[in-house]
Design an enzyme around this catalytic site. Structure first.
Site, short mmCIF file in Angstrom:
data_model
loop_
_atom_site.label_atom_id
_atom_site.label_comp_id
_atom_site.label_asym_id
_atom_site.label_seq_id
_atom_site.Cartn_x
_atom_site.Cartn_y
_atom_site.Cartn_z
N GLY A 135 0.83 -1.20 0.00
CA GLY A 135 0.00 0.00 0.00
C GLY A 135 0.86 1.24 0.00
CD GLN A 173 3.28 5.93 2.50
OE1 GLN A 173 2.31 5.39 2.01
NE2 GLN A 173 4.26 5.25 3.09
CB CYS A 220 4.96 2.38 7.28
SG CYS A 220 4.52 3.86 6.37
CG LEU A 221 6.75 1.05 1.37
CD1 LEU A 221 6.20 1.28 -0.04
CD2 LEU A 221 7.93 0.07 1.32
CG HIS A 269 -0.84 1.46 7.09
ND1 HIS A 269 0.08 0.95 7.98
CD2 HIS A 269 -0.14 2.32 6.29
CE1 HIS A 269 1.26 1.48 7.74
NE2 HIS A 269 1.16 2.31 6.71
CD GLU A 270 -1.22 2.64 2.61
OE1 GLU A 270 -0.74 3.80 2.58
OE2 GLU A 270 -0.53 1.63 2.87
CG HIS A 286 0.18 7.03 5.30
ND1 HIS A 286 1.24 7.48 6.06
CD2 HIS A 286 0.43 5.71 5.07
CE1 HIS A 286 2.09 6.49 6.27
NE2 HIS A 286 1.62 5.40 5.69
CO CO Z 1 2.47 3.52 5.60
#
Ligand code: CO
Length: 176
Positions: free
Chosen positions: A46, A51, A93-94, A135-136, A139
């Site tokens: 995701g 991000q 998380c990236l 989660h997204e 963000h």
């Molecule tokens: Co993340």
């Protein structure tokens, strides 16, 4: 193929409220495509537009790494209207590299969003998709998965977060 830079914890853009997308035009479609490629190259499942330093309400998800036959998809202006249940799952998380922690979240979500073709979808999800989408969507509100942790776990990863933020701020400084 355009790979975008994934910004990290500590970058102020990741704490902003993402703006609603009013028109799904080519710019949005191209960004979604680039985000999918960026996510896949980074082996993520995701990715939210903030991000990649775009503070707009766009999320891409590809569960294909984990579930056979799953295709990447974009979620535009996703809003979670209701939730049910609760379950614990390890998340990463990236934008928070090398940190993985168990997070408690609702199990099922009632979500409304637009597809890349502008269709409105109003549905319930559960399982991994519900997890990743929550989660997204976080963000888009400036929230990280680590914000959900309890005091003790937060203490345990404090050093890691400090290091990531320090490196990110140094990188921003150098780029400026
Ligand atoms: Co993340």
């Amino acid at each position: 193929m355009a790979l975008l830079e994934i910004i990290k914890y500590g970058n102020p853009i990741l704490r902003q409220d993402a703006k609603e997308i009013k028109e799904i035009n080519n710019e949005i479609r191209n960004l979604a495509r680039d985000m999918i490629q960026t996510m896949q190259a980074a082996e993520g499942i995701g990715l939210a537009a903030p991000q990649v330093a775009q503070s707009i309400a766009l999320v891409v998800i590809d569960l294909g790494l984990i579930i056979d036959g799953e295709k990447p998809a974009a979620f535009i202006n996703p809003v979670i209207l209701a939730t049910e249940g609760e379950f614990t799952m390890e998340e990463g998380c990236l934008s928070v590299p090398e940190v993985r922690e168990e997070v408690i979240r609702p199990e099922k979500i009632h979500v409304i969003y637009q597809t890349i073709n502008g269709e409105t979808v109003d549905t319930w999800y559960d399982g991994l998709l519900a997890r990743v989408l929550q989660h997204e969507v976080d963000h888009l509100k400036g929230i990280f998965f680590v914000d959900h942790l309890g005091t003790i776990k937060k203490k345990m990863i404090k050093k890691d977060l400090k290091r990531i933020a320090h490196d990110e701020l140094a990188r921003i400084h150098q780029a400026a």
